[in-house]
Design an enzyme around this catalytic site. Sequence first.
Site, short mmCIF file in Angstrom:
data_model
loop_
_atom_site.label_atom_id
_atom_site.label_comp_id
_atom_site.label_asym_id
_atom_site.label_seq_id
_atom_site.Cartn_x
_atom_site.Cartn_y
_atom_site.Cartn_z
N HIS A 18 -3.35 -5.53 1.55
CA HIS A 18 -2.67 -5.73 2.83
C HIS A 18 -2.58 -7.20 3.21
CE1 HIS A 18 -2.34 -1.50 3.83
NE2 HIS A 18 -3.53 -1.35 3.31
N CYS A 28 0.83 -1.21 0.00
CA CYS A 28 0.00 0.00 0.00
C CYS A 28 0.88 1.27 0.00
CB CYS A 28 -0.96 -0.04 1.17
SG CYS A 28 -2.37 1.07 0.98
N GLU A 81 -0.75 -8.50 5.28
CA GLU A 81 -0.53 -8.62 6.74
C GLU A 81 -1.85 -8.63 7.51
OE1 GLU A 81 -0.17 -5.94 4.97
OE2 GLU A 81 -0.78 -4.16 6.09
#
Lengths: 212, 353
Positions: A186, A95, A188
Amino acid sequence: MDPTGSTQREKPLTIGVLALQGAFEVHAAMLRSLGAEPVLIRRPEQLVQPDGTPKVDGLILPGGESSTFLRHLERDGFFDLLDTFVRQTPTFGTCAGAILLATHVTNPSQRSFAALDITVERNAYGRQLDSTILREPTTLSADPLEMVFIRAPRITRTGPGVQTLASRDGDPVLVREGHLLAATFHPELSTDSRVHQLFLDLIEEKLEISAK
Amino acid sequence: MADPTTNGTPAPSSLRLKTGLAEMLKGGVIMDVMDVDQAVIAEGAGAVAVMALERVPAMIRAEGGVARMSHPGMIRAIQAAVSIPVMAKVRIGHFVEAQVLEHLKVDFIDESEVLTPADELHHIDKHKFTTPFVCGAKDLGEALRRIAEGAAMIRTKGEPGTGDVIHAVKHMRQITSEIRALTVLDDTELYAAAKNLRAPYEIVKMVAKSGQLPVPNFSAGGIATPADAALMMQLGAQTVFVGSGIFMKEGNIKLQVNSYVPGDVFRPTDMLHDKPVLPELIGQDVHEKHFGKLRNPIERAEAESRARAIVRAATHFDNPAVIAEASDECVGAMKGLAVGNIQEADMMQHRGW
């Protein structure tokens, strides 16, 4: 989840996570779950030795606000140091991190390392109300990949050396060029660790080549 | 981030998107701004988000009256001017103001005790909204009740508009110590703990197991200096909100960071050619040649220096050398109002339950 190369190592890979602001904690947790050792990086001297040798095997530039990152990087020569670092050492930008790696940034245009040959448009899908979670096919092994998009940027152009690993409505969202990896979503924030594993494998690959 | 209402199973996508944005805001500073000029200064200084409101808490406290949601035109103008997330406040329980802010595509809604409450019993059912909510809390029970209602971020309340950090510290310490106390209880004791906290058992159990709130925990209410910001981060805040601390000077007057525009008249505090405006010009129409000129470059520089310094201190919260440098570069601080001198009934933190 198949922890490939990394399990054979005696010493875990050390991965810097730029912790000026943003989603650095969740990246660190994901790296730990894959057997790597995360190091939070807030100051230039935490990233490289005085002679310029990297202190880490790879670096993650997390999501957050890219304009905030830039304000912090303006100080103490941090921008120039990272500019050199990302050209030599495996780096994964998610991002806002992908925005920092891109050759061109639009909406609005801003400074970047210009290390990865892509053009990125900031906040291209709209505001938080337009954030979404998608499951899309990828060139990674096995099932479609869950992708969490939050106020996401859009990759509007990829250079000839850039490999697209996943797309959203025809726009690349996960790309690789040599030792650089970038995602506009994302990984994560997902339970699927394949993208982080891909980054660790890419580092192993590079370490093996330089050992030969 | 797991869903507090299902205890451990993967959260529904909406909650993950909400707490996901909160993750992106960690390690930073969210600044209250009252106009486009202030929003641009905040973004330029490295704020991770701005809170668009018509009066900062210090002004609301001084001026009184009913404080409500900001004007939509002001919110839109700020959204158009900056690329970072824009937040805005609604009155406690005022779900229609929240519907309006969602329609305006505000990135985060703050159901805030800074505004005048609209409901004596009920907070907003935040699960009904796609836009994430942040809510204030003084203690763990209050935080968990807000999370049960769907808040995706908690901010400790402190006492807004004072520039006195004492209650920000008190509320952060209260919540972290209550969480620590939960982690040593056995399963039977957790039922009684839930009763005492007046919070749903499933969420209490989740906090006891993980040792942390199921959503990010930020801090607000009285943070005015770089050292204040670092203090709250060291105490466990993951980001800080700075309200009145950046754009206010003595006497609850805004620092003049804006430019002259057509139709303005000269005010006593204006600067012209870096000198105070001549007395005979006060009250006169601003001449065309002044349009676009800063009213007060000195005060703008002061606001910018404070905003930059607090941003640096929030990131390098555990590095005294950087906090010293940031404090050094910071010009002035709001005079503030000691919380000890405020009547209990005038405290904003007691709004909400």
